[in-house]
Scaffold this motif. Structure first.
Motif, PDB file in Angstrom:
ATOM      1  N   ASN A   1       0.879  -1.039   0.131  1.00 39.17           N
ATOM      2  CA  ASN A   1      -0.053  -0.066  -0.164  1.00 39.17           C
ATOM      3  C   ASN A   1       0.917   1.189  -0.186  1.00 39.17           C
ATOM      4  OD1 ASN A   1       0.637   0.539   2.854  1.00 39.17           O
ATOM      5  ND2 ASN A   1      -0.727  -1.215   3.350  1.00 39.17           N
ATOM      6  N   LYS A   2       0.396   2.455   0.077  1.00 39.92           N
ATOM      7  CA  LYS A   2       1.052   3.629   0.045  1.00 39.92           C
ATOM      8  C   LYS A   2       1.798   3.934   1.119  1.00 39.92           C
ATOM      9  CE  LYS A   2      -1.716   6.182  -3.669  1.00 39.92           C
ATOM     10  NZ  LYS A   2      -2.236   7.472  -3.759  1.00 39.92           N
ATOM     11  N   ALA A   3       1.395   3.511   2.297  1.00 43.69           N
ATOM     12  CA  ALA A   3       2.211   3.612   3.604  1.00 43.69           C
ATOM     13  C   ALA A   3       3.448   2.732   3.288  1.00 43.69           C
ATOM     14  CB  ALA A   3       1.441   3.365   4.747  1.00 43.69           C
ATOM     15  N   GLU A   4       3.413   1.715   2.912  1.00 45.50           N
ATOM     16  CA  GLU A   4       4.459   0.841   3.082  1.00 45.50           C
ATOM     17  C   GLU A   4       5.517   1.302   1.735  1.00 45.50           C
ATOM     18  OE1 GLU A   4       3.459  -3.204   2.648  1.00 45.50           O
ATOM     19  OE2 GLU A   4       2.559  -3.197   4.503  1.00 45.50           O
ATOM     20  N   LEU A   5       4.972   1.919   0.808  1.00 47.78           N
ATOM     21  CA  LEU A   5       5.717   2.400  -0.291  1.00 47.78           C
ATOM     22  C   LEU A   5       6.309   3.888   0.229  1.00 47.78           C
ATOM     23  CD1 LEU A   5       6.616   2.406  -3.217  1.00 47.78           C
ATOM     24  CD2 LEU A   5       4.687   3.560  -3.664  1.00 47.78           C
ATOM     25  N   LEU A   6       5.554   4.312   0.940  1.00 47.44           N
ATOM     26  CA  LEU A   6       6.462   5.516   1.728  1.00 47.44           C
ATOM     27  C   LEU A   6       7.497   5.212   2.488  1.00 47.44           C
ATOM     28  CD1 LEU A   6       6.327   8.733   1.999  1.00 47.44           C
ATOM     29  CD2 LEU A   6       4.532   8.329   3.507  1.00 47.44           C
ATOM     30  N   TYR A   7       7.406   4.490   3.277  1.00 47.13           N
ATOM     31  CA  TYR A   7       8.375   3.943   4.097  1.00 47.13           C
ATOM     32  C   TYR A   7       9.716   3.454   3.330  1.00 47.13           C
ATOM     33  CZ  TYR A   7      10.980   1.386   7.769  1.00 47.13           C
ATOM     34  OH  TYR A   7      11.475   1.050   8.549  1.00 47.13           O
ATOM     35  N   LYS A   8       9.316   2.680   2.290  1.00 49.51           N
ATOM     36  CA  LYS A   8      10.671   2.000   1.559  1.00 49.51           C
ATOM     37  C   LYS A   8      11.158   3.276   0.868  1.00 49.51           C
ATOM     38  CE  LYS A   8      10.465  -1.798  -0.724  1.00 49.51           C
ATOM     39  NZ  LYS A   8      11.136  -2.728   0.272  1.00 49.51           N
ATOM     40  N   ASN A   9      10.447   4.332   0.331  1.00 52.39           N
ATOM     41  CA  ASN A   9      11.010   5.467  -0.330  1.00 52.39           C
ATOM     42  C   ASN A   9      12.160   6.103   0.684  1.00 52.39           C
ATOM     43  OD1 ASN A   9       9.595   4.988  -2.478  1.00 52.39           O
ATOM     44  ND2 ASN A   9       8.209   6.425  -2.366  1.00 52.39           N
ATOM     45  N   LEU A  10      11.313   6.378   1.980  1.00 50.34           N
ATOM     46  CA  LEU A  10      11.968   6.891   3.098  1.00 50.34           C
ATOM     47  C   LEU A  10      13.654   6.176   3.359  1.00 50.34           C
ATOM     48  CD1 LEU A  10      12.098   9.435   4.897  1.00 50.34           C
ATOM     49  CD2 LEU A  10      10.823   7.900   6.404  1.00 50.34           C
ATOM     50  N   TYR A  11      13.494   4.626   3.599  1.00 50.44           N
ATOM     51  CA  TYR A  11      14.623   4.039   3.788  1.00 50.44           C
ATOM     52  C   TYR A  11      15.564   4.225   2.718  1.00 50.44           C
ATOM     53  CZ  TYR A  11      17.493   0.119   4.517  1.00 50.44           C
ATOM     54  OH  TYR A  11      18.787  -0.564   4.818  1.00 50.44           O
ATOM     55  N   SER A  12      15.344   4.141   1.364  1.00 53.06           N
ATOM     56  CA  SER A  12      16.065   4.210   0.357  1.00 53.06           C
ATOM     57  C   SER A  12      16.823   5.665   0.235  1.00 53.06           C
ATOM     58  CB  SER A  12      15.459   4.122  -1.117  1.00 53.06           C
ATOM     59  OG  SER A  12      14.830   3.227  -1.328  1.00 53.06           O
ATOM     60  N   ILE A  13      16.092   6.675   0.747  1.00 56.79           N
ATOM     61  CA  ILE A  13      16.748   8.131   0.940  1.00 56.79           C
ATOM     62  C   ILE A  13      17.767   8.091   1.937  1.00 56.79           C
ATOM     63  CG2 ILE A  13      16.210  10.245   1.649  1.00 56.79           C
ATOM     64  CD1 ILE A  13      13.608  10.141   0.254  1.00 56.79           C
ATOM     65  N   PHE A  14      17.476   7.509   3.380  1.00 61.60           N
ATOM     66  CA  PHE A  14      18.448   7.496   4.332  1.00 61.60           C
ATOM     67  C   PHE A  14      19.503   6.468   3.986  1.00 61.60           C
ATOM     68  CE2 PHE A  14      14.983   9.291   7.209  1.00 61.60           C
ATOM     69  CZ  PHE A  14      15.743  10.328   7.814  1.00 61.60           C
ATOM     70  N   SER A  15      19.407   5.629   3.260  1.00 63.95           N
ATOM     71  CA  SER A  15      20.399   4.569   2.678  1.00 63.95           C
ATOM     72  C   SER A  15      21.587   5.584   1.902  1.00 63.95           C
ATOM     73  CB  SER A  15      19.922   3.339   1.924  1.00 63.95           C
ATOM     74  OG  SER A  15      19.303   2.384   2.841  1.00 63.95           O
ATOM     75  N   MET A  16      20.919   6.495   0.891  1.00 63.32           N
ATOM     76  CA  MET A  16      21.805   7.104   0.203  1.00 63.32           C
ATOM     77  C   MET A  16      22.515   7.981   1.002  1.00 63.32           C
ATOM     78  SD  MET A  16      19.143   8.190  -3.013  1.00 63.32           S
ATOM     79  CE  MET A  16      18.164   6.952  -4.056  1.00 63.32           C
ATOM     80  N   ILE A  17      21.950   8.534   2.126  1.00 62.55           N
ATOM     81  CA  ILE A  17      22.393   9.657   2.900  1.00 62.55           C
ATOM     82  C   ILE A  17      23.666   9.044   3.697  1.00 62.55           C
ATOM     83  CG2 ILE A  17      22.251  11.346   4.976  1.00 62.55           C
ATOM     84  CD1 ILE A  17      19.267  11.446   3.910  1.00 62.55           C
ATOM     85  N   HIS A  18      23.393   7.622   4.325  1.00 58.00           N
ATOM     86  CA  HIS A  18      24.355   7.157   5.348  1.00 58.00           C
ATOM     87  C   HIS A  18      25.286   6.026   4.657  1.00 58.00           C
ATOM     88  CE1 HIS A  18      23.088   9.313   8.995  1.00 58.00           C
ATOM     89  NE2 HIS A  18      21.747   9.088   8.388  1.00 58.00           N
ATOM     90  N   VAL A  19      24.811   5.268   3.788  1.00 58.41           N
ATOM     91  CA  VAL A  19      25.431   4.042   3.274  1.00 58.41           C
ATOM     92  C   VAL A  19      25.975   4.292   1.957  1.00 58.41           C
ATOM     93  CG1 VAL A  19      25.283   1.654   2.663  1.00 58.41           C
ATOM     94  CG2 VAL A  19      23.642   2.627   4.696  1.00 58.41           C
ATOM     95  N   GLU A  20      25.479   4.745   0.910  1.00 55.03           N
ATOM     96  CA  GLU A  20      25.917   4.878  -0.237  1.00 55.03           C
ATOM     97  C   GLU A  20      27.006   6.147  -0.308  1.00 55.03           C
ATOM     98  OE1 GLU A  20      22.995   4.977  -3.331  1.00 55.03           O
ATOM     99  OE2 GLU A  20      21.925   3.293  -2.163  1.00 55.03           O
TER     100      GLU A  20
END
Length: 363
Positions: free
Chosen positions: A84-103
């Motif tokens: 659903n959109k809630a889960e998609l938003l959360y995955k989007n958010l995790y991708s962004i924080f991964s870009m910030i901290h991991v990549e």
């Protein structure tokens, strides 16, 4: 009137100045923490990214996008699919924080392109294109004539002024970023209700660029979650003042400085425990047991994890099972929210009491 227009005449109060000085003293130890955590930096960055995603979501999105507790961990898996959109938003958010901290990404540049890209990544598949458009507003040119303008041009002018002030280096950076957060929220740049949320995320990225390196080891948003009511009360009050052209940014500045300083205090303790974990040649389960003795009568695995971020889950589970078999503790509940209850009173004589002393620059 934007806060940025008055930033050079606004005086930083004595208490905020004192707290800021303390923060910069702690930030001066960043290189020491880099050395201490170097062996497990990839693991720590991934943990911080996942924790930031979870608690950012809980602070800013949970009311509008309900998400089951068990899905916070499951959705981090690459194989997971958003339902659903809630889960998609959360995955989007995790991708962004991964870009910030991991990549390994290029430094963030505060301009229209970066803001557009960040907005698109965060709300991709969640909000309609209409909601992500720049807001339009009208200005009267006569009694019956009104000209329409886009916030895109307004934001571009604002960012030019912001970057000019930043390059002058005459304004304390954190103070500048707090002013940006307030202004960006009050501008209502996009036709959506989450402009403040986007501004907060940009504020966090700017702080990382300004050497707030403690956030690479401990979650900023996990700490903010503990004080989310205070944050929202302060921000709402300033937002009302901003609409009247009288915003007092000092309460929010003081609030954030307190959060940053608190994280550095936590980092000192975490670094001592971490180095103790790495350097003392003892059985890891014995050391985990010693930590359990020091915790309260009711505790969770997360309490242990905060003290020992580099110790594997299997080691923690093995220690908990052994103590359970020995009738020292018992489980209360199952899953991530499970608690453990001590069946014996805390003993003041622990197996490996004490910690090594570290030189972190304190006098």
């Amino acid at each position: 009137m934007y806060c940025l227009e008055r930033i050079k005449v606004n005086l930083v109060t004595h208490d905020v100045f004192s707290k800021t000085t303390t923060l910069y003293f702690e930030m001066g130890k960043n290189h020491l923490y880099e050395e201490i955590f170097s062996r497990n930096i990839e693991y720590l960055r991934k943990e911080v990214a996942s924790q930031n995603a979870e608690f950012f979501f809980k602070i800013f999105f949970a009311n509008d996008f309900p998400l089951k507790e068990n899905r916070y961990r499951t959705l981090l898996l690459d194989s997971s699919v958003a339902n659903n959109k809630a889960e998609l938003l959360y995955k989007n958010l995790y991708s962004i924080f991964s870009m910030i901290h991991v990549e390994q990404t290029d430094p963030f540049q505060l301009h229209l392109g970066e803001i557009n890209d960040l907005t698109g990544l965060l709300f991709n598949g969640v909000l309609s294109k209409e909601k992500l458009r720049y807001r339009k507003y009208g200005k009267k040119k006569g009694m019956f004539n009104q000209e329409s303008f886009s916030m895109r041009e307004e934001l571009e002018r604002y960012l030019n002024d912001f970057n000019h002030i930043a390059k002058e280096k005459k304004v304390e950076p954190i103070f500048l970023y707090v002013n940006f957060l307030i202004d960006f929220s009050s501008m209502q740049v996009f036709d959506m209700q989450y402009n403040e949320v986007l501004g907060n995320l940009i504020f966090y990225i700017l702080m990382l660029e300004n050497h707030f390196k403690a956030a690479n080891y401990l979650s900023f948003y996990q700490k903010l979650y503990l004080y989310k009511t205070d944050y929202q009360d302060i921000f709402n009050q300033i937002d009302i003042q901003s609409k009247q052209g009288l915003a007092d940014v000092m309460p929010l500045m003081s609030f954030f400085i307190n959060i940053f300083n608190s994280i550095y205090v936590d980092l000192q303790e975490t670094s001592r425990d971490y180095q103790y974990d790495q350097d003392i040649p003892i059985n890891k389960t014995d050391y985990i047991e010693n930590t359990i003795y020091k915790l309260g009568d009711v505790f969770s695995k997360e309490d242990i994890r905060e003290k020992h971020p580099s110790v594997s889950n299997s080691t923690i589970n093995r220690t908990l099972k052994r103590l359970s078999d020995e009738n020292v503790i018992r489980a209360a509940g199952v899953g991530r929210k499970a608690k453990w209850v001590k069946l014996q009173k805390n003993n003041t004589k622990h197996k490996f009491d004490g910690q090594i002393k570290m030189d972190l620059g304190e006098k």
